[in-house]
Design an enzyme around this catalytic site. Sequence first.
Site, short mmCIF file in Angstrom:
data_model
loop_
_atom_site.label_atom_id
_atom_site.label_comp_id
_atom_site.label_asym_id
_atom_site.label_seq_id
_atom_site.Cartn_x
_atom_site.Cartn_y
_atom_site.Cartn_z
N ARG A 1 0.79 -1.23 0.00
CA ARG A 1 0.00 0.00 0.00
C ARG A 1 0.83 1.28 0.00
O ARG A 1 1.91 1.33 0.59
CB ARG A 1 -0.91 0.01 1.24
CG ARG A 1 -1.96 -1.07 1.16
CD ARG A 1 -2.78 -1.19 2.43
NE ARG A 1 -3.81 -2.20 2.27
CZ ARG A 1 -3.59 -3.51 2.32
NH1 ARG A 1 -2.38 -3.98 2.56
NH2 ARG A 1 -4.58 -4.36 2.12
N HIS B 1 -1.02 -2.44 -4.46
CA HIS B 1 -0.44 -3.27 -5.52
C HIS B 1 -0.43 -2.62 -6.90
O HIS B 1 -0.78 -3.23 -7.90
CB HIS B 1 -1.18 -4.62 -5.57
CG HIS B 1 -1.01 -5.46 -4.33
ND1 HIS B 1 0.12 -5.42 -3.56
CD2 HIS B 1 -1.84 -6.36 -3.73
CE1 HIS B 1 -0.01 -6.26 -2.55
NE2 HIS B 1 -1.19 -6.84 -2.61
N HIS C 1 2.81 -12.47 -5.85
CA HIS C 1 1.68 -12.64 -4.93
C HIS C 1 1.09 -14.05 -5.02
O HIS C 1 -0.13 -14.21 -5.03
CB HIS C 1 0.63 -11.58 -5.24
CG HIS C 1 -0.22 -11.19 -4.08
ND1 HIS C 1 -0.97 -12.09 -3.36
CD2 HIS C 1 -0.45 -9.98 -3.51
CE1 HIS C 1 -1.63 -11.45 -2.41
NE2 HIS C 1 -1.33 -10.16 -2.48
N TYR D 1 -0.36 -17.52 -3.96
CA TYR D 1 -1.10 -18.03 -2.79
C TYR D 1 -0.75 -19.51 -2.65
O TYR D 1 -1.14 -20.32 -3.50
CB TYR D 1 -2.61 -17.90 -3.02
CG TYR D 1 -3.18 -16.53 -2.82
CD1 TYR D 1 -2.91 -15.49 -3.71
CD2 TYR D 1 -4.01 -16.26 -1.74
CE1 TYR D 1 -3.46 -14.23 -3.52
CE2 TYR D 1 -4.57 -15.01 -1.55
CZ TYR D 1 -4.29 -13.99 -2.45
OH TYR D 1 -4.84 -12.75 -2.27
N GLU E 1 5.00 -12.31 0.49
CA GLU E 1 5.37 -11.29 -0.51
C GLU E 1 6.64 -10.60 -0.04
O GLU E 1 6.62 -9.77 0.87
CB GLU E 1 4.22 -10.28 -0.63
CG GLU E 1 2.91 -10.91 -1.01
CD GLU E 1 1.70 -10.11 -0.52
OE1 GLU E 1 1.57 -8.94 -0.88
OE2 GLU E 1 0.89 -10.67 0.25
C1 GLA Z 1 -1.93 -8.19 0.10
C2 GLA Z 1 -2.49 -7.22 1.04
C3 GLA Z 1 -3.75 -7.76 1.57
C4 GLA Z 1 -4.71 -8.06 0.47
C5 GLA Z 1 -4.11 -8.98 -0.50
C6 GLA Z 1 -5.01 -9.15 -1.69
O1 GLA Z 1 -1.46 -9.29 0.73
O2 GLA Z 1 -1.62 -6.90 2.08
O3 GLA Z 1 -4.30 -6.84 2.46
O4 GLA Z 1 -5.03 -6.89 -0.19
O5 GLA Z 1 -2.87 -8.48 -0.92
O6 GLA Z 1 -6.30 -9.46 -1.33
#
Ligand code: GLA
Length: 365
Positions: free
Chosen positions: A99, A124, A193, A195, A330
């Site tokens: 952010r 992002h 990013h 998962y 991340e």
């Molecule tokens: C990052 C942010 C989270 C969220 C994810 C996407 O990890 O820190 O708060 O926004 O991306 O959902």
Amino acid sequence: MFRVIIALAATLAFHVEAKTMVTKKPFGKTNDGTAVDLYTLKSGKLEASITTFGGRVVTLKTPDRTGKSADIVLGFDTLDGYFKTNPYFGALIGRYGNRIGHAKFTLDGHAYTLPKNDGDNTLHGGLKGFDSRVWTGKIDGDSLVLTYLSKDGEEGFPGNLSATVKYTLTSNELRIDYSATTDKDTVLNLTNHSYFNLAGQGEGDVLKHEVTLLADRFTPVDKGLIPTGELKTTAGTPFDFHTPHAIGERINADDEQIKFGKGYDHNWVLSSGGGSLKLAAKVHEPSTGRVMEVLTTEPGLQFYTGNFLDGTLTGKAGKVYKQRYAFCMETQHFPDSPNHPKFPSTELRPGQTYRTTTVYRFSAQ
Ligand code: GLA
């Protein structure tokens, strides 16, 4: 003589296993007709497929302790899945991972305003970040190289930025090397990013995964998940992962920071300090034995536990992705660094080359 033959056989076996094959196939088109490709890298028992749409890691297959392979990242079977709103599955994030508070920053006395896509903040890279751009792909030996020219002013960021991201697969690692140059002073924070669910994508929540983070501080945040500026010790808090802890052990603790993140969604200040490639984190999944180690040159790591997944997305193989069905690691510079002069700098100037590396190393025990 016998020993020599054994040694030779071992060397050959190693070479056979270490050889990486990279192939390419079409993965569809964007709405404006741009062709998108999917590259597959195979080395020994590891396999990764990566699309030129947002540099996204679409599949990542690794063996468990019995040698059985499973896909351990969330995503979609087809390109269209990635067009719908989704939480950056597998994506290459830029220009600014994480952010930027109030969607603005000042650089060299000039105020820049960015799009707001996360409350009052920019998340992002903005409304159409690197995750949604079509990159140019090229096979370079054992690697896939993606390049993208982000024009001056794109999503509000200054400078024509020329970015290159190289994905290399070996028989036990996925390595990502990021580099970039600019023609104007700018800020940059690239990450991936993906998962992960080391039990296999869509196979339940990750609460039993055991995590170690080599960090003794983290950057606490406000309600909007913007760092307060403090570097807070993890000692005695649910953020202390010096020794392995199951993700679920303290994820519902009565702790303001945990509540703000709806679980873990914070940046850890890595003890390595960044700069050289060092171990940052280790995750072990007890039922399959899969282990993932994260090494990085970055000074920070956002550990996010899929708190915003809510069962509304159906991904690969028809799996429904519910809350905490995956975690992200991340590797990054700290969130909102352009507004925190005391954080390690994310500024990039003409003549400099941005270079960072992150390695995801796989094994089973
Ligand atoms: C990052 C942010 C989270 C969220 C994810 C996407 O990890 O820190 O708060 O926004 O991306 O959902």
